[in-house]
Structure formats: structure tokens, C-alpha cells
Write a protein that holds these residues in place. Structure first.
Motif, PDB file in Angstrom:
ATOM      1  N   PRO B  90       0.933  -1.153   0.085  1.00  0.00           N
ATOM      2  CA  PRO B  90       0.036  -0.104   0.166  1.00  0.00           C
ATOM      3  C   PRO B  90       0.649   1.270  -0.167  1.00  0.00           C
ATOM      4  CG  PRO B  90      -0.006  -1.105   2.188  1.00  0.00           C
ATOM      5  CD  PRO B  90       0.493  -2.045   1.113  1.00  0.00           C
ATOM      6  N   SER B 123      -4.063   2.758   5.868  1.00  0.00           N
ATOM      7  CA  SER B 123      -4.452   2.131   7.163  1.00  0.00           C
ATOM      8  C   SER B 123      -4.036   0.791   6.960  1.00  0.00           C
ATOM      9  CB  SER B 123      -5.791   2.705   7.493  1.00  0.00           C
ATOM     10  OG  SER B 123      -6.658   2.216   6.506  1.00  0.00           O
ATOM     11  N   THR B 124      -3.979   0.249   5.955  1.00  0.00           N
ATOM     12  CA  THR B 124      -3.766  -1.216   6.037  1.00  0.00           C
ATOM     13  C   THR B 124      -2.239  -1.711   6.354  1.00  0.00           C
ATOM     14  OG1 THR B 124      -3.100  -1.115   3.839  1.00  0.00           O
ATOM     15  CG2 THR B 124      -5.336  -1.948   4.248  1.00  0.00           C
ATOM     16  N   SER B 125      -1.481  -0.645   6.403  1.00  0.00           N
ATOM     17  CA  SER B 125       0.041  -1.100   6.574  1.00  0.00           C
ATOM     18  C   SER B 125       0.274  -1.705   8.253  1.00  0.00           C
ATOM     19  CB  SER B 125       1.084  -0.074   6.573  1.00  0.00           C
ATOM     20  OG  SER B 125       0.564   0.936   7.383  1.00  0.00           O
ATOM     21  N   TYR B 127      -1.498  -3.875   9.434  1.00  0.00           N
ATOM     22  CA  TYR B 127      -1.652  -5.466   9.383  1.00  0.00           C
ATOM     23  C   TYR B 127      -0.050  -6.000   9.200  1.00  0.00           C
ATOM     24  CZ  TYR B 127      -6.485  -5.150   8.943  1.00  0.00           C
ATOM     25  OH  TYR B 127      -7.810  -4.955   9.153  1.00  0.00           O
TER      26      TYR B 127
END
Lengths: 592, 401
Positions: B90, B123-125, B127
Motif C-alpha cells: 500500500p 491504514s492497511t500497513s 497489518y
């Protein structure tokens, strides 16, 4: 060239040491009188006074030592509330071969007392951990080193030596060359007890036991703290030491008095000179000599410079622990200059071994005072800059204020000394309480702070650097007294090489001193200096031979780290790390 | 134009160029950061490899590539390998959504909800960090991962809320429109001062930088979530950290600092002026954009050299008790003023007055907040003590000065 060439080693007219003469301390008479007074005040039948010592000394019945200690601490006129040291000595020829020695200090009367208990091979001593929490670890150390068991001790196991170690290292019949190998199977698994304050706390989460150290970025040196965590909160902590243990005390017994000096460097390696000075002064006290004025002043100046360096390391490393990186490298600059000054004097940088029994190794360079002045001029700017960067920073203040608090009573009971005790509001400084090498002639103050938290320790250390600079400025203004830097006594100091090559008597003195070493009178003495972390004491026992019979160092870090587990319980990990830095635990000193 | 060309080939080429520039900036940033920190910390920094140590940029990846890749035997293999890759994807994808210069040539794609997409992707980073920390099977890593998860989730809220004010002013999710709005009016920094402040603090927290570097807190958690990672996997984490710094700086530039333009009220270096210069104008625009971005990146480094680290509960306090209420208040005040300016119909372009009022309110709120934050507690009282032989001074007097 040494100034000794101007002051001939011959003819020497002073007294020659008669081998194995008894040691008579200079203050034996007042100590005897004070001892009698104490005995009268206490009226305890269990104590027999031992006369002719450098401080009031009593032989106490083994079974009643804890009561005597309690009486001494609780008597309002005496108030020996600060436990300094507890250690052993081995006399294998005696029927009850061990002496367990307790030393206490009275903040009220500014005096010391020494208690001795004679213990046989199979006897046990009642524990005094109930009186002084400090003696928990000290008694474990006596057990580790001598095999003396303490009855009722909550955790009677080895402390400095590892689990696979056999025998007791400081016994006279223990071979210093003996080695024991520790394999992984023998390592004790430590699971700290959950503090009673949190025992009832119900939690759905699993409690984690985490090993901080011995190799962890924040445990400068090799410290190991095992913590039980509830989330990030520490609910139980146990400290394990001894990873840097090399038995300084046993090594001292196999070396001559002068040869011990490099070992003392390695105790608190952040302020090695102060260790040198403390040891040299203890042996000089035993010898009844005093170093020349020039040497004393150089000792004082270097001690103060290294006190600043010690505080610099503590403060900057502590700031790195809480995440402020820049201060570390910034403060290393003036420290580097202090090391440079030491290098100019002695040729060595971190561990200079510059002090000798009786004076200094060599004279200081001719521009010593100019260099010192330059340092004294540059240091305030660095200290002020760092203060400006952190004092008004809200993040910093939140991270240190009210963190890892230790109360005044606890600090005294744990045997705190130095900046950490002064951060609890107790103005005890060895340099004021019992001045040595001329500290009484300088105008300076003892900084204290209230609260006993990390912030207070920061405050005290910052202010102590300023006070050290005040002392240094006065010393520079006075100038160095002319004269030699080592005593004019061929039984202590080597004659200069030019004399050795040209004069028969000097050659003989040189040979005698090299072969037979310094031979102090038979007896025991204790001398204390203010180290970077507090009272650094050396207890030296001489049997009249060239090797010390027993050297005991009172490491100021030892009680500090002992209290650490209690201090961090209930705090979070980042705060524990910050508090660890603020105590300035030096592993070399802690593990002697 | 051929639709294949327009929708596939051209964007791919542009993305390739963009990613090259971004990677260069990221790699260069490691060198710049170390040299700049050296400068600030009275030391040298890397200066051995090449002129001024510039080839350190190449030497570091080579070293990392050739390092042994150590995997803990008890690690959760698949997740452990995936961990470093998840945040990297991302972080690089969003660069195709950011307009570096006047569109269409200098923006890879133009999505009308670009801002939402960027926020969703970045905002997925988290994970990657939490999975990597968990899969390492190390208590320190796990704690780092947990801290990171809590921190990023908490700061995602003020991060998102602070953008709302800008959206209300500009009326679009399209970054290009937001920038064009700013060149006609004024940089959003001024009317949205509070939002800009919150955005800036949150973006520091989002990219795990000092004083919010708790997930990797090297003095506490050894290295936090990447304790067990070595070689290129470790480099991936570092790469994604720097990429996310860059993304956030780009967003800050676009949202608050006028993007590729340098103009107020439609005068100055506007998009139109740049377009009239052709390709050169685009390059100038991109240069202006990257100039602003690099300034922000240097602020990151400056922060790192200045601040100590927060403690976890303090971090949460700041996020939930200060940032979120402030961001909500900002939305409220902005809404009121936009409504008021629109209703009262003062002047030709009513927004001017609204924006002026917003600037004043914002400055006041920010000044008050800073005052509250920097205000120290009262200094410890000096204990009155009787004059005793050791003359004693209270060390806290230094803090009273």
C-alpha cells in the motif's frame, strides 16, 4: 621527567616499617572513647568493644546480632539508620574462622560503627534483613563468598557466582585459579513473585514473564531484570546480578598493594580515577602516610572532572533510554575532553590507573591548569544546552516526574548513598561529612531534591556537575602547589630511575620495593570517598605481607540495584528502563 | 487517444517514473537523515563511502541483500514472510494517486475519491507490523506489534477527522481539486491551522516516528516488531516506514501547503501559469511539490533529534483526550463559519471572510493548546530546612529559572 629527581629518595630519615608491627590508627583514642560511650548508651551485654580501631568496633554475640543492629538503629541518640556494608573475612587458623562485619552510619551524629560476629564453619547467623532491607543481598554475598549461612533469610542462594559454582571463592583455602563452567542446564529459571499489591487484581489476560537483559539495549552493562507483566505494567520484578563478576576481592589478595590499583579502575569504569583515589587513600591510611599536597590537589581535581564525566554518562544514557538521542552525542564531547585531559596526565584514557599508593604515577603536564581552565569554561555551556532542551519539554517531564519513586525512609533502609539518596532529600555527601584530600577547604554546596523520583535524580546530578565546576574553579585559582607528586618514602614509592641507575641505596630500595612490595602494619582499616554513585568504601586488612589479606569494596551500586525491583513494581516497562538509567548502575562496580 | 494507451500503458509508465523518483527519495532520505542527525548531534554520520558518504545509499541495500536471512525456528513461517511485504504494497500503491505536478501529465491516475482511497490504503500497513510482530514468536516483537496496532488505530481517527475540515472548505475528495482550490484562495494551512497541526502530529504517529516511535522503541523493546527480522526483510520494514513518511508528507503538502503551486488568491505560480510553460512548467511544479515534501521530511528528522519518547498511556491520552476533541471542534467551527459566511453574503467571494475568521480562531486555539502543553507543573517547593553544617541547596532551583 618526574619532579622526584629534585627530591632525593636518600637520605631517608623517616621510620622504616618494622615487619608485622600492629596498625595504630591516628584516631584510635577518640574511637575508643566514643565506643565506650556507645556501649554505655546502649547498655547491651552482647557487645564487647574491640579497642584500637579506626572507628568504634564491637564484637557481638552471634545469636544476638539482629537485636543489636535493631537497637543501634532505633536508639534515638545513636540512630545508626544507614546500613553501609556487610561482608565477611576469613581467618582459617581461628576456631571460629569467619568474621561477618557490619558497618553502619548515623546520619544524625555523622559517625560510623563496625560490628563483628565470629562464625564457625557450621554455624548460622540470624538474618538481619528484618532490620535493614539492604542486608538481603549483602548477606547473600557473604553466603556466596564464604558459605556462611544466615538463618531466616528469605532467599538464601548464590548472588555473584553462578549456579554451577562449587565452593566459596573468598575462603582463604580456595584456589584462585579454580574455574567452574556454567552450562545452560544449570542456569536457574527465575520467575518473579507477583507483588502482593497486585496479587488480588483479577485479569483475563495471561501474565507474561519477560527477561530484560543481560543483553538488552537499555541494561548498560550486563544486568538482568526478570519482570512479570500485566499488559505493560510490571507486577513483579526480580533482579539477577553477577554477569560481570570477576571477584575483584580475590584477585586483590593475590597481588601486591600497588598491583591492585588497575583492578580498582574496573570497578566503576565511568569514573575510574575516583576508585583509584579511594583505594590509595585506604592503603595510605593503613600506612599512616599522606601524599604530598600537589598530588592531593591533582587527585581532587581529577576526581571532580571524572565525577562530571560520570554524571554526563548517566544523564545522557538515561536520556537515550527515554528516547532523547541527541543529548548523548552532544554530551560526549565534553566527556571526550575530560578523557583527553586524563590522557595528557597518565597516557591512558578510560582506565588511567594514574594514582599510586603515596601519590601519583607521574607529574601532570605543564599546561595542566590551562587545560583544566579551558574545560571548566566549556562545560557549563554543554550542561545549559542540554538542560534547555529537556527541562521545558513536556514529554520529558511527564516521563520522569513521579516515576520510580522511593521514599526517604526506604532509601535509607536500603543503604542508598550519593545522588540517589540526595534525590530523596537527605544531604549526605562523604565529601562534606568526612572530608578528605582537602574538600573542607573549598566552598561548595550539597544539592538535594525532594521526591526521590527519576526527575529528582536528574536535578541532583545536573546541580552536582555545577558544584563540581565550582570546586574545580577554586582549585584552578589556587594553582597547584609545587613539590613532588609522590611521598618521599622509599618503602612506599619507587625512587626515580636516574637515582636507581646511579646510587646504590636507591637501587636497593627499588629492588626491595619491587620484590617485597609495600608492607603495611598489621591491622584493618576502612576509608570512604564519594564516588559517582555514592559512598565508595575500601576495607583493607593487612597481615604485614606484601599482599593485602583482604580487600573489601563497598560498591554504591549494590544497594541501589537491590531496591530497583521494588521501585519499578507497579510501573510500566518504559518507566522501569528510565529509572534504571537514572540509578546509574555500573555493572563493573555492582558485580565487583 | 487510444483507450489502451490512455488507461493502461500511459499510467504504467508514469507510475514507473513516479516509483523510481519515490524510491530514490526514500533511499536518499536514509542518507540525508543520518547526515543531518550527525550535524545536529555534534558528530559526523556516514562519510566514508563515496563523496560525503553518498554511496552509502547503495552500500546499505547491498549489505542487507547479502546478509543471511535468519528465521526463528518457532516463527509462524508464512505470516513471518508476509509481514514485511504487507506494509510495503500500500505504501507504494498510493503514489499512483498523488498528483506530483499539474495534471494530467504529472498525476498517474485521477480518482474522484482519491483522498479516501489513500487513507484506506495507508491504514492497511498496520497489518504487516502486527502480523510480523506476532509471527516472530518473540515477546518483544509481540509487544511492539501490539503497541503499533493500538497506536495506529488511535491516531487514524484524528488523522481522518483533521481532513474533514479541508474537505468542507474545498468540497471535493479529489486532491487536484483541493490544490486548485488552494491556489485560488490561500493555503489551507491558514484557515485550517488546527487541522494541519493535528494532521502533522497524527502523521508522525502513523509512521512510527519520534516521539511516537514506541513500536520499535530500541531502548525498551530492543527493536520492537522487527526484532527478529534481518537482511532484506528488515529492509522492507524500513522501506515502508520511509515510504509512509513520504506519503504523509505528500498528503500534507497537497492538503495544507498548496501542492505544486505557489500562489495566493490566484496570483503567483498557479496551475494555469505552469501549463502555459508546457513540460517545463510541469517539471517546475513537481520541483515545488518535492521541495515542500522534503522540507516536511527534514522536520521529521529534526523531531527525531529533539524529542524524547512518549510512554504508552501518555500517547493514548494525547490521542484520545486532546487530538480527537480538537479535531471535532475544528469541524464544528469550520462548519459554523462556512455557514455564516455563506448566509451573510459579505463581499463578492464570501469565503474570504470565513477563511480569515477561521485563521484567527485556529491560531488562537493552537496557541492555547501549545500553552497548555508546554506549561510545566509548578516547580517542587523548596523545603525550608534549618542551617546545618553541610550547606545544602535545592537542586530544583534550576528548574525555577
Amino acid at each position: 621527567m618526574s619532579t622526584l629527581t629534585r627530591y632525593s629518595a636518600i637520605p631517608y630519615t623517616g621510620p622504616a616499617p618494622t615487619n608485622r608491627a600492629p596498625y595504630v590508627p591516628k584516631n584510635a583514642e577518640p574511637a575508643n572513647a566514643r565506643g565506650e560511650a556507645i556501649a554505655t548508651t546502649l547498655g547491651n551485654a552482647a557487645m564487647t568493644q574491640e579497642r584500637g580501631q579506626d572507628m568504634p568496633t564491637f564484637l557481638v554475640e552471634r545469636a544476638r546480632i539482629a537485636d543489636v543492629l535493631r537497637n543501634l538503629a532505633e536508639n534515638p541518640d545513636l540512630a545508626f539508620i544507614l546500613p553501609l556494608d556487610c561482608f565477611g573475612t576469613d581467618y582459617p587458623d581461628r576456631e571460629e574462622r569467619f568474621d561477618v562485619v557490619y558497618q553502619l552510619y548515623s546520619l544524625k551524629n555523622n559517625e560510623r560503627i563496625r560490628l563483628k560476629v565470629r562464625v564457625g564453619e557450621n554455624d548460622t547467623v540470624p538474618t538481619s534483613t528484618g532490620v535493614f532491607k539492604s542486608f538481603d543481598w549483602f548477606e547473600r554475598e557473604v553466603f556466596d563468598m564464604f558459605g556462611v549461612r544466615f538463618e531466616g533469610h528469605p532467599n538464601m542462594r548464590r548472588i555473584l557466582c553462578h549456579e554451577a559454582f562449587q565452593g566459596h571463592a573468598l575462603r582463604k583455602d580456595y584456589d584462585p585459579a579454580q574455574r567452574w563452567i556454567l552450562t545452560e542446564q544449570n542456569v536457574a529459571r527465575i520467575i518473579p513473585k507477583i507483588d502482593p499489591r497486585f496479587a488480588t487484581e483479577d485479569t483475563d489476560f495471561e501474565r507474561v514473564t519477560l527477561n530484560l537483559g543481560p543483553s538488552h539495549p537499555a541494561t548498560h552493562g550486563t544486568l538482568r531484570i526478570v519482570v512479570t507483566l500485566d499488559g505493560e505494567k510490571i507486577i513483579g520484578a526480580d533482579a539477577e546480578i553477577g554477569y560481570l563478576h570477576r571477584c575483584f576481592e580475590k584477585m586483590s589478595e593475590t597481588h601486591t598493594y600497588q598491583q591492585v590499583i588497575p583492578y580498582t579502575d574496573r570497578l566503576n569504569y565511568c569514573s575510574a580515577i575516583i576508585n583509584n583515589v579511594g583505594y590509595a587513600l585506604a592503603v595510605e591510611k593503613l600506612l599512616g602516610i599522606e601524599a604530598p599536597a600537589r598530588a592531593q590537589q591533582v587527585r581532587l581535581m581529577l576526581s571532580e572532572f571524572w565525577r562530571i564525566a560520570d554524571h554526563i554518562v548517566c544523564i545522557s544514557a538515561n536520556l537515550v533510554d527515554i528516547g532523547a538521542l541527541t543529548n548523548y552525542w552532544y554530551l560526549m564531547q565534553p566527556r571526550e575532553e575530560i578523557i583527553g585531559l586524563t590522557e595528557a596526565c597518565s597516557g591512558a584514557r578510560l582506565l588511567p590507573s594514574y594514582v599510586r599508593v603515596g601519590g601519583l604515577a607521574v607529574d601532570v603536564p605543564s599546561n595542566f591548569l590551562e587545560q583544566a581552565q579551558r574545560l571548566v569554561d566549556m562545560l557549563p555551556r554543554y550542561i545549559d544546552d542540554v538542560e534547555k532542551l529537556i527541562w521545558k519539554n513536556r514529554i520529558f517531564r511527564e516521563r520522569v516526574q513521579g516515576v520510580a519513586v522511593i521514599s526517604k525512609e526506604d532509601a535509607i533502609n536500603f543503604g542508598f548513598t550519593g545522588p540517589c539518596l540526595r534525590a530523596c532529600g537527605v544531604p549526605y555527601d562523604v565529601r562534606k561529612a568526612s572530608p578528605y584530600i582537602g574538600y573542607e577547604t573549598y566552598d561548595w554546596d550539597v544539592p538535594i531534591a525532594e521526591g526521590g523520583d527519576t526527575y529528582a535524580r536528574f536535578l541532583v546530578r545536573f546541580e552536582e556537575m555545577r558544584q563540581s565546576l565550582r570546586i574545580l574553579q577554586q582549585a584552578i585559582d589556587r594553582g597547584l602547589p609545587a613539590g613532588p607528586v609522590i611521598v618521599d618514602n622509599p618503602y612506599v614509592a619507587l625512587p626515580p630511575k636516574s637515582k636507581v641507575y646511579n646510587e646504590m641505596e636507591s637501587l636497593i630500595y627499588h629492588f626491595k620495593l619491587i620484590m617485597h612490595g609495600i608492607q603495611p602494619p598489621v591491622g584493618e582499616t576502612y576509608f570512604q570517598v564519594e564516588g559517582g554513585n555514592g559512598e565508595l568504601g575500601f576495607y583493607v586488612v593487612s597481615d604485614g605481607t606484601k599482599n593485602p589479606y583482604r580487600v573489601r569494596v563497598r560498591p554504591p551500586c549494590f544497594p541501589l540495584f537491590e531496591a530497583f525491583g521494588q521501585m519499578i513494581t507497579g510501573q510500566t516497562i518504559p518507566d522501569a528502563i528510565g529509572a534504571l538509567g537514572s540509578l546509574n548502575i555500573i555493572a563493573g562496580e555492582l558485580d565487583h | 487517444m487510444n483507450p489502451w494507451m490512455h488507461y493502461l500503458l500511459w499510467p504504467c509508465i508514469k507510475f514507473a517514473i513516479a516509483i523510481t523518483i519515490v524510491l530514490t527519495v526514500v533511499a536518499g532520505m536514509t542518507w540525508i537523515e543520518r547526515r543531518l542527525l550527525g550535524l545536529m548531534q555534534a558528530r559526523l554520520g556516514p562519510n566514508r563511502v563515496g563523496p560525503q558518504g553518498l554511496f552509502q545509499i547503495i552500500a546499505d541495500p547491498i549489505k542487507l541483500l547479502m546478509k543471511e536471512d535468519i528465521m526463528p525456528s518457532a516463527a509462524e513461517k508464512v505470516v513471518y514472510v508476509l509481514g514485511p511485504m504487507i506494509p510495503l504494497l500500500p505504501a507504494f500503491l498510493v503514489f499512483c494517486l498523488i498528483p506530483f505536478g499539474p495534471p494530467p501529465a504529472f498525476a498517474v491516475t485521477r480518482v474522484n475519491v482519491g483522498l479516501l482511497l489513500i487513507v484506506a490504503l495507508t491504514s492497511t500497513s498496520v497489518y504487516g507490523i502486527i502480523l510480523g510482530g506476532w509471527a516472530s514468536n518473540n515477546k518483544y516483537s509481540l509487544m511492539g506489534g501490539l503497541r503499533s496496532a493500538a497506536q495506529m488505530v488511535s491516531y487514524e481517527v484524528p488523522f481522518g477527522l483533521s481532513i474533514v475540515g479541508v474537505l468542507m472548505l474545498c468540497g471535493s475528495f479529489d486532491l487536484v481539486k483541493i490544490i486548485e482550490y488552494q491556489e485560488r484562495h490561500v493555503w489551507n494551512l491558514f484557515p485550517q491551522l488546527v487541522a494541519a497541526f493535528i494532521f502533522f502530529v497524527s502523521m508522525n504517529a502513523e509512521s512510527n516516528r519520534t516521539p511516537f516511535d514506541l513500536p520499535e522503541a530500541e531502548s525498551e523493546l530492543v527493536a520492537g516488531y522487527h526484532t527478529e527480522y534481518s537482511g532484506m526483510k528488515f529492509a522492507f520494514y524500513m522501506l515502508s516506514e520511509y515510504a509512509s513518511m513520504l506519503v504523509n508528507s505528500c498528503l500534507m503538502t497537497s492538503l495544507f501547503l498548496g501542492g505544486w503551486t505557489l500562489s495566493v488568491g490566484g496570483y503567483g505560480v498557479t496551475t494555469a501559469a505552469l501549463r502555459s510553460m508546457g513540460l517545463l512548467g510541469g517539471v517546475i511544479g513537481a520541483a515545488i511539490f518535492f521541495g515542500k515534501v522534503m522540507t516536511l521530511m527534514l522536520v521529521y528528522v529534526w523531531f527525531r533529534a529533539t524529542f524524547p519518547r512518549f510512554r504508552f498511556d501518555q500517547l493514548m491520552d494525547l490521542g484520545w483526550k486532546w487530538m480527537i476533541p480538537l479535531a471535532l471542534a475544528n469541524i464544528f467551527v469550520t462548519g459554523i463559519l462556512i455557514l455564516a459566511a455563506g448566509t451573510l453574503k459579505i463581499g463578492a467571494d464570501t469565503y474570504w471572510y470565513g477563511e480569515l475568521a477561521l485563521s484567527i480562531v485556529g491560531a488562537a486555539v493552537l496557541a492555547f493548546t501549545l500553552f497548555l502543553i508546554t506549561r510545566g507543573r509548578p516547580a517542587a517547593t523548596v523545603a525550608a530546612r534549618p542551617t546545618e553544617p553541610p550547606k545544602v541547596i535545592h537542586a530544583s532551583r534550576v528548574s525555577e529559572a
